[in-house]
Design a protein around this motif. Sequence first.
Motif, mmCIF file in Angstrom:
data_model
loop_
_atom_site.group_PDB
_atom_site.id
_atom_site.type_symbol
_atom_site.label_atom_id
_atom_site.label_comp_id
_atom_site.label_asym_id
_atom_site.label_seq_id
_atom_site.Cartn_x
_atom_site.Cartn_y
_atom_site.Cartn_z
ATOM 1 N N GLY A 67 32.818 -4.063 -16.452
ATOM 2 C CA GLY A 67 32.648 -3.747 -15.034
ATOM 3 C C GLY A 67 32.872 -2.282 -14.724
ATOM 4 N N ILE A 68 32.728 -1.424 -15.736
ATOM 5 C CA ILE A 68 32.879 0.011 -15.514
ATOM 6 C C ILE A 68 31.671 0.504 -14.719
ATOM 7 N N VAL A 69 31.924 1.194 -13.623
ATOM 8 C CA VAL A 69 30.862 1.668 -12.734
ATOM 9 C C VAL A 69 31.187 3.083 -12.252
ATOM 10 N N ILE A 70 30.219 3.685 -11.578
ATOM 11 C CA ILE A 70 30.471 4.870 -10.766
ATOM 12 C C ILE A 70 30.646 4.364 -9.338
ATOM 13 N N HIS A 71 31.741 4.712 -8.685
ATOM 14 C CA HIS A 71 31.882 4.249 -7.299
ATOM 15 C C HIS A 71 32.431 5.351 -6.402
ATOM 16 N N GLU A 72 32.105 5.223 -5.139
ATOM 17 C CA GLU A 72 32.580 6.192 -4.153
ATOM 18 C C GLU A 72 34.059 5.976 -3.874
ATOM 19 N N ALA A 73 34.742 7.057 -3.619
ATOM 20 C CA ALA A 73 36.162 7.005 -3.272
ATOM 21 C C ALA A 73 36.400 8.139 -2.292
ATOM 22 N N TYR A 74 36.395 7.814 -1.010
ATOM 23 C CA TYR A 74 36.387 8.851 0.019
ATOM 24 C C TYR A 74 37.579 9.794 -0.067
ATOM 25 N N PHE A 75 38.714 9.311 -0.582
ATOM 26 C CA PHE A 75 39.914 10.152 -0.642
ATOM 27 C C PHE A 75 39.788 11.238 -1.705
ATOM 28 N N VAL A 76 38.844 11.102 -2.637
ATOM 29 C CA VAL A 76 38.683 12.102 -3.694
ATOM 30 C C VAL A 76 38.312 13.454 -3.105
ATOM 31 N N ALA A 77 37.572 13.452 -2.001
ATOM 32 C CA ALA A 77 37.141 14.704 -1.380
ATOM 33 C C ALA A 77 38.050 15.131 -0.236
ATOM 34 N N ASP A 78 39.140 14.419 -0.017
ATOM 35 C CA ASP A 78 40.048 14.759 1.078
ATOM 36 C C ASP A 78 40.604 16.169 0.865
ATOM 37 N N PRO A 79 40.469 17.060 1.861
ATOM 38 C CA PRO A 79 40.938 18.449 1.698
ATOM 39 C C PRO A 79 42.402 18.556 1.312
ATOM 40 N N ILE A 80 43.205 17.575 1.714
ATOM 41 C CA ILE A 80 44.640 17.642 1.411
ATOM 42 C C ILE A 80 44.898 17.506 -0.088
ATOM 43 N N SER A 81 43.897 16.965 -0.828
ATOM 44 C CA SER A 81 44.100 16.717 -2.254
ATOM 45 C C SER A 81 43.614 17.849 -3.137
ATOM 46 N N ILE A 82 43.029 18.896 -2.553
ATOM 47 C CA ILE A 82 42.495 19.998 -3.349
ATOM 48 C C ILE A 82 43.620 20.672 -4.132
ATOM 49 N N GLY A 83 43.411 20.814 -5.432
ATOM 50 C CA GLY A 83 44.419 21.435 -6.283
ATOM 51 C C GLY A 83 45.475 20.476 -6.766
ATOM 52 N N MET A 84 45.379 19.204 -6.385
ATOM 53 C CA MET A 84 46.320 18.186 -6.837
ATOM 54 C C MET A 84 45.602 17.182 -7.728
ATOM 55 N N PRO A 85 46.208 16.782 -8.851
ATOM 56 C CA PRO A 85 45.567 15.777 -9.691
ATOM 57 C C PRO A 85 45.488 14.431 -8.977
ATOM 58 N N ILE A 86 44.457 13.662 -9.282
ATOM 59 C CA ILE A 86 44.323 12.325 -8.714
ATOM 60 C C ILE A 86 45.365 11.421 -9.364
ATOM 61 N N THR A 106 32.310 10.568 -1.910
ATOM 62 C CA THR A 106 31.184 9.899 -1.254
ATOM 63 C C THR A 106 29.966 10.823 -1.196
ATOM 64 N N GLU A 107 30.193 12.116 -0.995
ATOM 65 C CA GLU A 107 29.090 13.073 -0.923
ATOM 66 C C GLU A 107 28.276 13.080 -2.217
ATOM 67 N N THR A 108 28.960 13.175 -3.342
ATOM 68 C CA THR A 108 28.257 13.180 -4.632
ATOM 69 C C THR A 108 27.642 11.818 -4.916
ATOM 70 N N PHE A 109 28.345 10.758 -4.536
ATOM 71 C CA PHE A 109 27.796 9.413 -4.732
ATOM 72 C C PHE A 109 26.503 9.232 -3.937
ATOM 73 N N ASN A 110 26.487 9.717 -2.705
ATOM 74 C CA ASN A 110 25.277 9.612 -1.878
ATOM 75 C C ASN A 110 24.098 10.322 -2.530
ATOM 76 N N LEU A 111 24.361 11.477 -3.122
ATOM 77 C CA LEU A 111 23.293 12.219 -3.788
ATOM 78 C C LEU A 111 22.729 11.409 -4.955
ATOM 79 N N ILE A 112 23.612 10.817 -5.748
ATOM 80 C CA ILE A 112 23.158 10.004 -6.880
ATOM 81 C C ILE A 112 22.289 8.852 -6.399
#
Length: 199
Positions: free
Chosen positions: A141-160, A175-181
């Motif tokens: 069940g490995i997939v590519i999926h959107e995760a809106y918090f990945v692009a959250d500005p507060i997370s820039i420079g912090m590891p997931i 979500t932005e990159t997922f939408n493009l795909i």
Amino acid sequence: MPLKFWLGAAVVLSSLLCVAVAVNKKECRTIEGNNTEKFKNIGKHGEDISIYVDFALSSAYPRFFVYDNENDSILSSSKCAHGYGGGSTTDVPKFSNVSGSGCSCLGAFKLLNIDKLHNYDIRCVRIKGLDKTNSNAFARGIVIHEAYFVADPISIGMPIPVSKYISQGCFAISTETFNLICDLMKKQKSIYLYSVYDK
């Protein structure tokens, strides 16, 4: 409150806790700007679009790159989570092709179709592993999926944060990159993903 809210809140709080052990800037490697040299000749299947994921790069910065082979250009980039299993940490992911491992896996993947994660209102793209190192990806069940918090500005420079609620081996991206795909798939573009650990 909806599940998405609490998941997002948990991730943000975890990210803030991670700031104490955030990436050492001297050791952090990134791909600067629109430098496409690293992506040339990655495609092995004559595809229109190649997705390059280097798990040796920190999850604090983009490491998921959508590359247009014909026009030699990076269409989008995103931070990307790795699996929590096998003793993975925010800095050092572990890899496995075994079902139930909770680990990311390496190798080439073919993108198949747009779908939704079971029991969640989250869009995903189903993928098929093409190598010995990822041959069980579809069954796992490995997939590519959107995760809106990945692009959250507060997370820039912090590891997931490493968590089974974020990734059990899936490629969780903005979500932005997922939408493009998704748009590229709807245009019938052939797309392959290459997951590496280029230390």
